[in-house]
Design an enzyme around this catalytic site. Structure first.
Site, PDB file in Angstrom:
ATOM      1  N   LYS A 230       3.539   6.908   5.233  1.00  0.00           N
ATOM      2  CA  LYS A 230       2.646   5.193   5.191  1.00  0.00           C
ATOM      3  C   LYS A 230       2.590   4.305   5.940  1.00  0.00           C
ATOM      4  O   LYS A 230       2.438   3.672   6.150  1.00  0.00           O
ATOM      5  CB  LYS A 230       3.516   3.947   3.547  1.00  0.00           C
TER       6      LYS A 230
ATOM      7  N   PRO B 108       0.774  -1.571   0.024  1.00  0.00           N
ATOM      8  CA  PRO B 108      -0.157  -0.040  -0.545  1.00  0.00           C
ATOM      9  C   PRO B 108       0.795   1.133   0.142  1.00  0.00           C
ATOM     10  O   PRO B 108       1.994   1.442   0.844  1.00  0.00           O
ATOM     11  CB  PRO B 108      -0.781  -0.207   1.208  1.00  0.00           C
ATOM     12  N   GLU B 109       0.317   2.513  -1.132  1.00  0.00           N
ATOM     13  CA  GLU B 109       1.230   3.419  -1.022  1.00  0.00           C
ATOM     14  C   GLU B 109       0.025   4.549  -0.090  1.00  0.00           C
ATOM     15  O   GLU B 109      -0.098   4.057   0.235  1.00  0.00           O
ATOM     16  CB  GLU B 109       1.533   4.145  -2.114  1.00  0.00           C
TER      17      GLU B 109
ATOM     18  N   ARG C 143      12.858  -1.466  -9.633  1.00  0.00           N
ATOM     19  CA  ARG C 143      12.060  -2.110  -9.407  1.00  0.00           C
ATOM     20  C   ARG C 143      11.534  -1.714 -11.017  1.00  0.00           C
ATOM     21  O   ARG C 143      11.477  -1.553 -11.396  1.00  0.00           O
ATOM     22  CB  ARG C 143      10.909  -0.529  -9.033  1.00  0.00           C
TER      23      ARG C 143
END
Length: 288
Positions: free
Chosen positions: A58, A2-3, A277
DNA sequence: CACTTGACCTGTCCGC
DNA sequence: TGCGGACAGGTCAAGT
């Protein structure tokens, strides 16, 4: 994980669902997921009333009437799922998500005095939850170095650009993912923001113009605001506090859309590797 | 200091 | 069907 938009969605959901509830029991599996002692739990968690649910970057904070807080990082696959007395009925799309809890990914279970439960699930076990005095939260390393909230009203394009000065010789994607530059941006929204601003993720920060930074600032805020509005993105494991998925991926323009066409110019979207990434770009709109 | 890479874990998917 | 490898929303601690 989750961002920011996903964590904010969880925060909003939990605010509605657990504020005012009283913690009756706590159970957890390993010391890694929840390092506090039984003594801490019995003194500062059991019998406490939930007073607030906050977010910074976050990180989620569940404040308690004992002036302690549960501080939680969901990392890649963490979930906080509330199951009240009324469960979804059989056949409901979310039925399987919440009626089967706890499951093998459940790390912590909180039970409230009214019988409702809050499950902290984390398939990959990178996430953590711990209990600490509310007043000490700002002193932890992460809070000391984390950058500004990107959606705050007084955050400006100028400040945004200035935050990158320190990271001049790396690529813009690595810098966007650096939480000490700006808080809350992760892999999905970095790619979406860079596509919006037509900036290639491998561009070095010190080659990006003031106009480009200004555009990136506005695109990043637009993407993050839309994602919050849509309840976040669900690629794999993310669900909100009610066990429901977010719908931002229906609006994604490049993320996980390799092989499909750019909605702006029709060029085929490509996937590459930047800053370690998976990274998605339109090779026409985003030139090196 | 700034920058890069690997580690932390489990599950899934893809190619052989 | 089985197996190996790559990969997955994030930080950290090590290297250079």
């Amino acid at each position: 994980m989750p961002e920011l938009p996903e964590v904010e969605t969880v925060r909003r959901g939990l605010s509605e669902l657990i504020i005012g509830k009283v913690v009756k029991a706590e159970a957890h599996d390993t010391a890694k997921g929840f390092p506090n002692t039984l003594d801490d739990v019995s003194r500062f968690l059991l019998g406490a009333t939930i007073t607030d649910v906050r977010r910074r970057a976050k990180v989620l904070m569940i404040d308690l009437s004992t002036e302690y807080s549960l501080i939680i990082h969901l990392k890649m696959t963490g979930q906080l799922v509330f199951v009240g007395e009324t469960r979804f009925g059989a056949g409901h799309p979310n039925d399987s998500l919440v009626n089967d809890l706890p499951d093998k990914s459940t790390r912590v279970t909180l039970t409230f005095t009214d019988g409702a439960k809050l499950f902290f699930n984390d398939q990959r076990k990178f996430g953590w939850m711990r209990l600490m005095p509310t007043i000490e939260i700002p002193n932890i390393d992460f809070m000391q170095k984390v950058g500004p909230e990107p959606l705050s009203e007084n955050f400006t394009a100028k400040e945004f650009m200035q935050r990158f000065a320190r990271r001049g010789r790396t690529n813009i994607k690595a810098a966007l993912l650096d939480q000490s530059v700006v808080a809350g941006i992760g892999n999905i929204y970095a790619d979406e923001s860079l596509w919006g601003a037509k900036i290639h993720p491998k561009r070095l920060v010190n080659t990006i113009t003031e106009q480009e930074f200004e555009l990136l600032f506005h695109e990043m805020r637009a993407v993050m605001n839309l994602a919050v509005e849509k309840g976040g993105s669900s690629n794999h494991t993310y669900v909100n506090a009610e066990g429901k998925k977010g719908s931002y991926m229906d609006f994604a323009r490049v993320f996980r859309r390799e092989g499909l066409v750019c909605p702006r110019c029709g060029t085929t979207i490509e996937k590459l590797r930047v800053a370690g990434r998976g990274t998605h770009i339109c090779p026409f709109c985003q030139q090196v």
